[in-house]
Design an enzyme around this catalytic site. Structure first.
Site, PDB file in Angstrom:
ATOM      1  CE  LYS A 119      -4.102   2.017   2.369  1.00  0.00           C
ATOM      2  NZ  LYS A 119      -4.893   1.978   3.743  1.00  0.00           N
ATOM      3  CB  SER A 168      -7.902   3.675   2.940  1.00  0.00           C
ATOM      4  OG  SER A 168      -7.154   3.081   3.939  1.00  0.00           O
ATOM      5  CB  SER A 225      -8.631   1.005   5.774  1.00  0.00           C
ATOM      6  OG  SER A 225      -9.370   2.109   5.761  1.00  0.00           O
TER       7      SER A 225
END
Length: 486
Positions: free
Chosen positions: A79, A154, A178
């Site tokens: 990420k 996210s 998330s």
């Protein structure tokens, strides 16, 4: 058949038998990215040259007789809020569009030690603020099951890249759901570890008392292997727990006889869709068939979790994001007349709307005259939420419910209504406030063919039991075997 349809343990054996090479795995990843990335848009930066070079070096190591670690040569996506030395890290924000870090996050160092291969950096909601991956400054990630739908956020890029077969597994971060929410929307396995299980050093902070890095994978077994590799105390993170890391894969026995499950009535109540509810009730029947028992319980302060979370996380974000001011690194406005003007314009031009919204909310909650009424009150409610979990865990081994109230929604459907968007995290947020571990595993599909997730929550530092239940359920069902047809 894609090599990534195999479990990590199977690929490990194929590597050792010389039936495949690390270069084959890396080729597979970039070939698939070439085929589907224009549809999915999961990556912000690719690491192709370095990845291929590293694969060659690892292939040379394969000729030795020493036993390699289970993750040796496995391709992974990271990420884009986890810093990687000399590999661009933007947090999907314009304010960090040219930021190339000079050090690696602790989890990245641990992955290097395990000799995984980093394929690239994954798209996300800007600074991890969002539930749909529509807040990226660069492009929207799309759900591999239906390109008109959001992948969740996210960590939308982290979940979509695994579901689409671009990487074998990925790392995400979870502040209020998330990892688990996009894992549910994309039909993969995502775990938020106990707060302190995994070092946060090198994770760009959103809300420091809630953030936690965790693994997103195709199967529960792969998830356990990846968590083993990244867990452990870190002298660079004062909040990481000095506890031994169990061999999580030892818990994957399939045996859950006598296990006591709590099902909070709040997790199947108002606001939770029929499809999510029914999928959980079906899952409970499967677990009962395996010898577990369940009872309805109450987590009475859950109804305050959403308000508590947005006050606390926004307050922490307002403090953490103060460092992005155009002085030391990142974007700086070219239009400033003086220092104050530079601060204002850099931040107004560099941050997106959602980030600005949360900074303003947090700054207000921390301001003189409002601190006691909002921030302090929210901290007191957080303690009550944590105590609810502790009370339930005195009599039960795990808590189970849906991961999300509904399956994924269409891109653009909720962007004009932030409060409706925030409500998507209503079932995941309490877990972060209490600091306990939670996993989402696939448990069915909606009428439109979109995945649904089952959330299994455990006691502090008891990821082993969470994995045991998740693995037993996975082995008794076939939801995890289904793949999106891109």
């Amino acid at each position: 058949m894609s090599l990534f349809n195999h479990r990590v343990a199977e690929l490990h054996n194929l590597l050792h038998k010389k039936e495949i090479s690390v270069s084959d795995l890396v080729d597979e990843s970039f070939k698939r990215i070439g085929q589907v990335e224009d549809k999915i848009q999961a990556f912000l930066t690719l690491n192709e040259e370095n990845a291929r070079e590293q694969a060659k070096k690892l292939d040379e190591k394969l000729d030795g007789n020493d036993e390699k670690g289970i993750l040796f040569g496995m391709p992974i996506g990271i990420k884009d809020n986890i810093v990687t030395k000399n590999l661009r890290t933007t947090c999907a924000s314009k304010i960090l569009e040219n930021f190339d870090p000079i050090y690696d996050a602790t989890v990245v160092q641990k992955l290097q030690k395990a000799e995984t291969v980093t394929i690239g950096k994954l798209n996300m909601d800007e600074f991890a603020m969002g539930s749909s991956n529509e807040n990226s400054a660069y492009k929207n990630v799309r759900n591999p099951w239906n390109l008109d739908y959001v992948p969740g956020g996210s960590s939308g890029g982290s979940a979509a890249s695994v579901a689409a077969g671009e990487v074998l597994f990925s790392l995400g971060s979870d502040t209020g759901g998330s990892i688990r929410q996009p894992a549910a929307y994309c039909g993969v396995v995502g775990l938020k570890p106990t707060y302190g299980r995994v070092s946060r050093f090198g994770l760009v902070a959103f809300a420091s008392s809630l953030d936690q890095i965790g693994p997103i994978t195709r199967t529960v077994e792969d998830n356990a292997y990846l968590l083993e590799a990244i867990s452990g105390v870190d002298p660079l993170d004062g909040t990481s727990a000095n506890l031994p890391v169990p061999k999580f894969t030892d818990a994957l026995t399939g045996d859950i006889k006598g296990l006591r499950i709590a099902v909070p009535k709040e997790y199947l109540g108002e606001g939770v869709g029929e499809e999510a509810k029914n999928a959980v009730l079906e899952a409970l029947k499967v677990l009962e068939g395996l010898g577990a028992t369940w009872e309805e319980v109450s987590l009475p302060h859950s109804k305050y979790a959403l308000a508590t979370y947005y006050l606390l996380s926004s307050s922490e974000a307002s403090a953490n994001l103060a460092r992005f001011d155009g002085v030391r690194y990142g974007y700086r406005t070219p239009n400033a007349k003086n220092l104050i003007d530079m601060y204002k314009k850099t931040r107004s031009e560099g941050f997106g709307d959602e980030v600005k919204r949360r900074i303003m909310l947090g700054t207000f909650a921390l301001s003189s005259g409002y601190y006691d009424a909002y921030y302090k009150k929210a901290q007191q409610v957080r303690t009550l939420i944590k105590k609810d979990f502790e009370d339930v865990f005195q009599n039960y081994d795990v808590i189970i419910g849906p991961t999300t109230p509904t399956p994924a929604f269409k891109i653009g459907e909720k962007t004009s209504d932030p409060l409706t968007m925030y409500a998507n995290d209503i079932l995941t947020i309490p877990v972060n406030l209490a600091g306990v571990p939670g996993i989402s595993v696939p448990c069915g599909f909606s009428a439109e063919g979109l995945p649904l997730g089952l959330q299994i929550i455990g006691k502090h530092f008891d990821e082993s039991t969470v994995y045991r239940v998740a693995h037993a359920f996975e082995q008794a069902t076939d939801h995890h075997t289904k793949k999106p047809q891109l």
